[in-house]
Design a protein around this motif. Structure first.
Motif, short mmCIF file in Angstrom:
data_model
loop_
_atom_site.label_atom_id
_atom_site.label_comp_id
_atom_site.label_asym_id
_atom_site.label_seq_id
_atom_site.Cartn_x
_atom_site.Cartn_y
_atom_site.Cartn_z
N GLY A 145 61.71 -67.14 -21.10
CA GLY A 145 60.77 -68.15 -20.65
C GLY A 145 60.21 -68.97 -21.80
O GLY A 145 60.08 -68.47 -22.91
N SER A 203 56.22 -68.43 -15.40
CA SER A 203 56.94 -68.80 -14.19
C SER A 203 58.45 -68.79 -14.42
O SER A 203 59.22 -68.30 -13.58
CB SER A 203 56.49 -70.18 -13.71
OG SER A 203 57.23 -70.61 -12.59
N MET A 204 58.86 -69.31 -15.57
CA MET A 204 60.28 -69.32 -15.89
C MET A 204 60.82 -67.90 -16.06
O MET A 204 61.95 -67.60 -15.65
CB MET A 204 60.51 -70.13 -17.17
CG MET A 204 61.96 -70.26 -17.58
SD MET A 204 62.15 -71.30 -19.06
CE MET A 204 63.91 -71.17 -19.34
N SER A 210 62.48 -73.75 -28.11
CA SER A 210 62.74 -74.21 -26.74
C SER A 210 63.73 -75.37 -26.71
O SER A 210 64.57 -75.47 -25.80
CB SER A 210 61.43 -74.60 -26.04
OG SER A 210 60.73 -75.60 -26.73
N GLY A 244 57.37 -72.59 -22.37
CA GLY A 244 56.53 -73.61 -21.77
C GLY A 244 56.05 -74.59 -22.82
O GLY A 244 55.84 -74.22 -23.98
N LYS A 247 67.37 -75.26 -24.72
CA LYS A 247 67.80 -76.23 -23.72
C LYS A 247 69.25 -76.66 -23.94
O LYS A 247 70.00 -76.88 -22.98
CB LYS A 247 66.87 -77.45 -23.75
CG LYS A 247 65.46 -77.16 -23.25
CD LYS A 247 64.53 -78.35 -23.50
CE LYS A 247 63.10 -78.01 -23.17
NZ LYS A 247 62.15 -79.11 -23.48
N GLN A 283 53.80 -71.97 -17.45
CA GLN A 283 55.19 -72.42 -17.37
C GLN A 283 56.14 -71.33 -17.86
O GLN A 283 57.17 -71.05 -17.24
CB GLN A 283 55.39 -73.68 -18.20
CG GLN A 283 54.74 -74.94 -17.67
CD GLN A 283 54.91 -76.09 -18.66
OE1 GLN A 283 55.98 -76.29 -19.22
NE2 GLN A 283 53.85 -76.83 -18.88
#
Length: 403
Positions: free
Chosen positions: A256, A283-284, A168, A258, A172, A280
């Motif tokens: 996604g 949702s992403m 993750s 989280g 980013k 999370q």
């Protein structure tokens, strides 16, 4: 924001020195758990682990460099080399390509060795390579040197969630346009006296010394602790348009992720922390994404497996997809687990097969999901989720979609 895809993968663990052989063995339900041979365990309460017994560090480093790199770095280099070759990058802008590395503990064998040297032989006998070889971020340092990666050089040290967090964190960098690509590598090699003795003292490990192959029993009613493993996983992440433009083979898109903290207990998990990370990530990923397979954290400890099952039920309601834990095959590789299990999840999508949860013989009333028991299952997997939860209440979840 940008889109993030996976264009290269690599893996080494107790069942194989590369991604193809180890994944095949995992799906065949084989196990790398056996009696420890790297040090004398005759006085230890736990005498078994998922060791890699046939790896030669001279295949990835010359003799002088081997002395500078702890075993976890050596394993990480092996997986990284495979992933970079698999991505077939050709010429690329090194200033826009970084590395995100991970380990839970790092050079524990070297810490143990040099501590003994200090106590028995004095300060002058401590190795000048001790500190560099033990630092977790030196994995990323050596990998970046090997491949000339001049972008961000990041490191995650978040216990058993570290490998997933490294993914993750790398994503980013790409999502915000800081880089075009990131090499993710998670590695761990802590099967040594202090490592095994420390986890045994916590009563976290299985004590089935007389039956190593069946010691790790995720979600089974008779589970009694996890088995330490070692290994490394690596993934090449790229910005989608850039990868598409160069004609890259794309394994999957990272849709996604989280991250959460339990704020509860240093070793015992809460329900809310893992659930938050899963929510999370879901949702992403978006409402149109349906998860087909979950590679669970599934450590084979009484508390984790029950807790993860309950969290999955809350996250998915009555529609929890098939779940399996591959730790029965390769042990718990701690900080490397998330990276290795992400590679396994991606290969499961590629080959249309769900790896089994082996040693599942006695159902537990608190663990009543479809765990793909004992035998791999052919399936059309378009979306896969991978969970990682660590001591300190640190959680990470990633979701991949096949393109």
């Amino acid at each position: 924001m940008k889109r993030v895809v996976v264009t290269g993968i690599g893996m080494i663990n107790s069942l194989g020195l590369d991604k193809e052989s180890s994944f095949k063995a995992i799906c065949e339900g084989k196990t790398g758990v056996k009696r420890i041979t790297s040090f004398d365990v005759s006085d230890f309460p736990v005498q078994i682990a998922a060791e890699i017994t046939d790896f030669d560090p001279l295949t990835v480093l010359d003799g002088k460099e081997v002395k500078k790199a702890d075993r976890f770095i050596q394993l990480g280099i092996k997986a990284s080399n495979e992933a970079m070759a698999d991505a077939n990058l050709g010429d690329f802008d090194a200033s826009k390509f970084g590395v995100s590395s991970a380990a839970g503990i790092g050079g524990l064998p070297n810490i143990e060795k040099n501590s003994v040297t200090l106590a028995e032989k004095g300060v002058k006998r401590i190795s000048p390579f001790f500190i560099p070889s033990a630092l977790v971020n030196m994995l990323g340092g050596m990998v970046s040197i090997n491949h000339g990666l001049q972008g961000p050089n990041l490191s995650s040290v978040t216990a058993c969630a570290a490998g997933t967090h490294a993914i993750s964190q790398a994503a980013k960098c790409i999502l915000v346009g800081q880089t075009k690509g990131m090499l993710v590598v998670g590695a761990e090699a802590t099967i040594c006296g202090v490592g095994v003795g420390g986890f045994a003292a916590m009563k976290a490990l299985s004590t089935r010394n007389d039956d190593p192959a069946k010691a790790s029993r995720p979600f089974d009613a008779d589970r009694d602790g996890f088995i330490m493993g070692e290994g490394a996983g690596a993934l090449v992440l790229e910005e989608y348009e850039s990868a598409k433009a160069r004609g890259a083979r794309i394994y999957a898109e990272l849709v996604g992720f989280g991250e959460s903290g339990d704020a509860h207990h240093i070793t015992s998990p809460s329900l809310e922390g893992p659930l938050s990370a899963m929510k999370q990530a879901l949702s992403m990923a978006g409402d149109d994404i349906r998860v087909d397979y979950i590679n669970a954290h599934g450590t084979s400890t009484p508390v984790n497996d029950k807790n993860e099952t309950a969290a999955l039920k809350q996250a998915f309601g009555a529609n929890v997809p098939p779940v399996s834990s591959t730790k029965g095959q390769i042990g718990h590789c701690l900080g490397a687990a998330g990276a290795i299990e992400a590679v396994i999840s991606i290969m499961a999508m590629r080959d249309g097969i769900m790896p089994p949860t082996i040693n599942y013989t006695t159902p537990d009333a608190d663990c009543d999901l479809d765990y793909v028991p004992n035998v791999a299952r052919k399936a059309d997997i378009n979306v896969a989720m991978s969970n990682s939860f660590g001591f300190g209440g640190t959680n990470g979840v990633v979701i991949f979609k096949k393109l």
